[in-house]
Design a protein around this motif. Structure first.
Motif, mmCIF file in Angstrom:
data_model
loop_
_atom_site.group_PDB
_atom_site.id
_atom_site.type_symbol
_atom_site.label_atom_id
_atom_site.label_comp_id
_atom_site.label_asym_id
_atom_site.label_seq_id
_atom_site.Cartn_x
_atom_site.Cartn_y
_atom_site.Cartn_z
ATOM 1 N N GLN A 174 6.292 -5.879 -5.507
ATOM 2 C CA GLN A 174 7.185 -6.711 -5.755
ATOM 3 C C GLN A 174 8.751 -7.069 -6.286
ATOM 4 O O GLN A 174 9.563 -7.092 -5.862
ATOM 5 C CB GLN A 174 6.644 -7.450 -4.118
ATOM 6 C CG GLN A 174 5.254 -8.608 -5.247
ATOM 7 C CD GLN A 174 4.645 -9.858 -4.523
ATOM 8 O OE1 GLN A 174 6.000 -10.256 -3.747
ATOM 9 N NE2 GLN A 174 4.515 -10.115 -5.207
ATOM 10 N N TYR A 175 8.095 -7.484 -7.425
ATOM 11 C CA TYR A 175 9.352 -7.757 -8.217
ATOM 12 C C TYR A 175 10.125 -6.328 -8.845
ATOM 13 O O TYR A 175 10.898 -6.865 -9.717
ATOM 14 C CB TYR A 175 9.045 -8.331 -9.221
ATOM 15 C CG TYR A 175 8.158 -9.985 -9.071
ATOM 16 C CD1 TYR A 175 8.304 -10.803 -7.933
ATOM 17 C CD2 TYR A 175 6.749 -9.605 -9.290
ATOM 18 C CE1 TYR A 175 7.904 -11.583 -7.647
ATOM 19 C CE2 TYR A 175 5.891 -11.116 -8.735
ATOM 20 C CZ TYR A 175 6.642 -12.157 -7.444
ATOM 21 O OH TYR A 175 5.900 -12.816 -6.836
ATOM 22 N N LEU A 224 4.037 -11.816 -17.439
ATOM 23 C CA LEU A 224 5.341 -11.982 -16.273
ATOM 24 C C LEU A 224 4.416 -12.156 -14.962
ATOM 25 O O LEU A 224 5.756 -13.095 -14.227
ATOM 26 C CB LEU A 224 5.726 -10.228 -16.335
ATOM 27 C CG LEU A 224 6.542 -10.309 -15.082
ATOM 28 C CD1 LEU A 224 7.879 -11.121 -15.450
ATOM 29 C CD2 LEU A 224 7.175 -8.112 -15.730
ATOM 30 N N PHE A 225 2.957 -12.133 -14.926
ATOM 31 C CA PHE A 225 2.816 -11.955 -13.650
ATOM 32 C C PHE A 225 2.669 -12.918 -13.492
ATOM 33 O O PHE A 225 3.042 -14.041 -12.195
ATOM 34 C CB PHE A 225 1.471 -11.752 -13.436
ATOM 35 C CG PHE A 225 0.636 -11.882 -12.055
ATOM 36 C CD1 PHE A 225 1.085 -11.414 -10.970
ATOM 37 C CD2 PHE A 225 -0.304 -12.399 -11.942
ATOM 38 C CE1 PHE A 225 0.453 -11.475 -10.015
ATOM 39 C CE2 PHE A 225 -1.111 -13.170 -10.855
ATOM 40 C CZ PHE A 225 -0.821 -12.290 -9.651
ATOM 41 N N LEU A 226 2.160 -14.129 -13.913
ATOM 42 C CA LEU A 226 2.093 -15.810 -14.262
ATOM 43 C C LEU A 226 3.102 -16.759 -14.245
ATOM 44 O O LEU A 226 3.718 -17.611 -13.443
ATOM 45 C CB LEU A 226 1.411 -16.444 -15.229
ATOM 46 C CG LEU A 226 -0.123 -16.380 -16.297
ATOM 47 C CD1 LEU A 226 -0.329 -16.853 -17.342
ATOM 48 C CD2 LEU A 226 -0.841 -16.466 -14.583
ATOM 49 N N LEU A 234 -3.195 -6.349 -11.237
ATOM 50 C CA LEU A 234 -1.630 -6.957 -11.637
ATOM 51 C C LEU A 234 -1.098 -5.771 -10.371
ATOM 52 O O LEU A 234 0.483 -6.408 -10.357
ATOM 53 C CB LEU A 234 -1.861 -6.937 -12.499
ATOM 54 C CG LEU A 234 -2.119 -8.290 -13.412
ATOM 55 C CD1 LEU A 234 -1.600 -8.531 -14.807
ATOM 56 C CD2 LEU A 234 -0.882 -9.946 -12.345
ATOM 57 N N ILE A 235 -1.058 -4.726 -11.286
ATOM 58 C CA ILE A 235 -0.311 -3.411 -10.656
ATOM 59 C C ILE A 235 0.618 -3.504 -9.601
ATOM 60 O O ILE A 235 1.916 -4.040 -8.811
ATOM 61 C CB ILE A 235 -0.108 -2.200 -11.836
ATOM 62 C CG1 ILE A 235 -0.108 -2.398 -12.879
ATOM 63 C CG2 ILE A 235 0.472 -1.115 -10.660
ATOM 64 C CD1 ILE A 235 -1.278 -1.191 -13.135
ATOM 65 N N PRO A 236 -0.707 -3.718 -8.278
ATOM 66 C CA PRO A 236 0.069 -3.600 -7.223
ATOM 67 C C PRO A 236 1.191 -4.802 -7.155
ATOM 68 O O PRO A 236 1.816 -4.800 -6.248
ATOM 69 C CB PRO A 236 -1.159 -3.606 -6.518
ATOM 70 C CG PRO A 236 -2.559 -3.290 -6.939
ATOM 71 C CD PRO A 236 -1.657 -3.664 -8.635
ATOM 72 N N PHE A 263 7.202 3.138 -10.643
ATOM 73 C CA PHE A 263 8.461 2.078 -10.633
ATOM 74 C C PHE A 263 8.457 1.629 -12.277
ATOM 75 O O PHE A 263 7.592 1.563 -13.034
ATOM 76 C CB PHE A 263 7.964 0.674 -9.470
ATOM 77 C CG PHE A 263 6.154 -0.215 -10.247
ATOM 78 C CD1 PHE A 263 6.720 -1.000 -11.209
ATOM 79 C CD2 PHE A 263 5.454 0.718 -9.634
ATOM 80 C CE1 PHE A 263 5.594 -1.821 -11.255
ATOM 81 C CE2 PHE A 263 4.961 -0.751 -9.833
ATOM 82 C CZ PHE A 263 4.588 -1.196 -10.197
ATOM 83 N N ILE A 264 9.515 0.645 -12.320
ATOM 84 C CA ILE A 264 9.637 0.358 -13.297
ATOM 85 C C ILE A 264 10.541 -1.460 -13.149
ATOM 86 O O ILE A 264 10.793 -1.848 -12.421
ATOM 87 C CB ILE A 264 11.142 0.593 -14.532
ATOM 88 C CG1 ILE A 264 11.188 2.358 -14.244
ATOM 89 C CG2 ILE A 264 11.666 -0.091 -15.294
ATOM 90 C CD1 ILE A 264 12.273 2.502 -14.686
#
Length: 276
Positions: free
Chosen positions: A14-15, A124-126, A8-10, A86-87
């Motif tokens: 992008q967001y 969040l990813f979904l 997920l993290i990579p 990143f945040i």
């Protein structure tokens, strides 16, 4: 830390917002749960002071932001350089430089209220990727599931958000086959009450049952002739090897319905005519 977080993290980066916007980092409390389930707080002060609190014991250190994306932390005898930081929406991701293990993740308790970082990032990813839960039993996800039409060609992911290599997915209203990570076949289910029991018909067309469709009884391919009493469309369906070979329509009922509709149309027309 589950594998899906590493995947997920990579993708989430992008967001994200880079640490160059340092105001997002300082003067707030960040929490981290360690491998021993201790809740540790980190507070980055604007003057470069770092306060680390563990079970009420405070340790003071320092931090320095090094453009473009490095963060140097010093506390006690520990000195660490983090990169690729990143945040994203209340989550601070820190990766130790030149290391490949799962990043060090802290969260803002005002954003992640229950402390479930993995669940929060997953949700969040979904949302950002437009993924819908396809099969709760197998934890499969799909790109924007279409409830009205087919989903041929769409990618299906497993619980670690890796494309599913191959799978057969039986949903209440559909049957889906996945090959090479994408939907290759999608059949629509209809359940018919015959005189011999309930038939599960898997059709290629959402609205029509036709020759060539598949029929199952108790999850096994059906065989034989199945008769229907009082059904609006069928009198008999012949099945061989689980495949419909012929359909005898209930023309008597169909004709009666057509006549009824025609009669209603005539009555409405006459009523409209007499009304003038």
């Amino acid at each position: 830390m589950h594998l899906f977080l590493k995947n997920l993290i990579p993708r989430l980066k992008q967001y994200s917002t880079e640490l160059s916007r340092i105001e997002q980092l300082v003067d707030k409390t960040w929490l981290h749960t360690d491998d021993y389930n201790n809740l540790i707080s980190y507070r980055f002060l604007r003057d470069g002071t770092l306060l680390i609190t563990n079970n009420g014991i405070v340790e003071e250190g320092t931090f320095v932001y090094l453009p473009p994306d490095s963060l140097y932390l010093k506390f006690g005898e520990e000195k660490r350089m983090f990169s690729q930081n990143f945040i994203i929406n209340g989550i601070l991701v820190l990766q130790i430089q030149s290391r490949t293990e799962t990043p060090f993740i802290l969260y803002d308790p005002k954003v992640v209220l229950d402390g479930d970082v993995q669940g929060y990032l997953k949700s969040l990813f979904l949302q950002r990727q437009g993924l819908d839960l396809l099969d709760k039993t197998q934890n499969f996800y799909i790109e924007r599931f279409n409830k009205l039409y087919d989903n041929i060609g769409k990618t299906v992911y497993d619980e670690n958000f890796e494309p599913v290599s191959a799978a057969s997915i039986s949903l209440p209203s559909r049957y889906i086959e996945v090959v090479g990570g994408v939907v290759k076949k999608e059949l629509f289910k209809t359940f018919l009450q015959s005189e011999d029991g309930i038939l599960e018909v898997r059709s290629y067309d959402r609205y029509t049952i036709a020759e060539g469709d598949l029929v199952f009884v108790d999850n096994q391919p059906a065989e034989g002739s199945f008769r229907f009493k009082g059904h609006a469309d069928f009198k008999r369906i012949d099945v061989m090897g689980g495949v419909i070979t012929s359909i005898k329509q209930n023309w008597d009922l169909a004709i009666a319905v057509s006549l009824l509709i025609a009669t209603v149309i005539v009555v409405v027309a006459l009523y409209a005519l007499l009304g003038h």
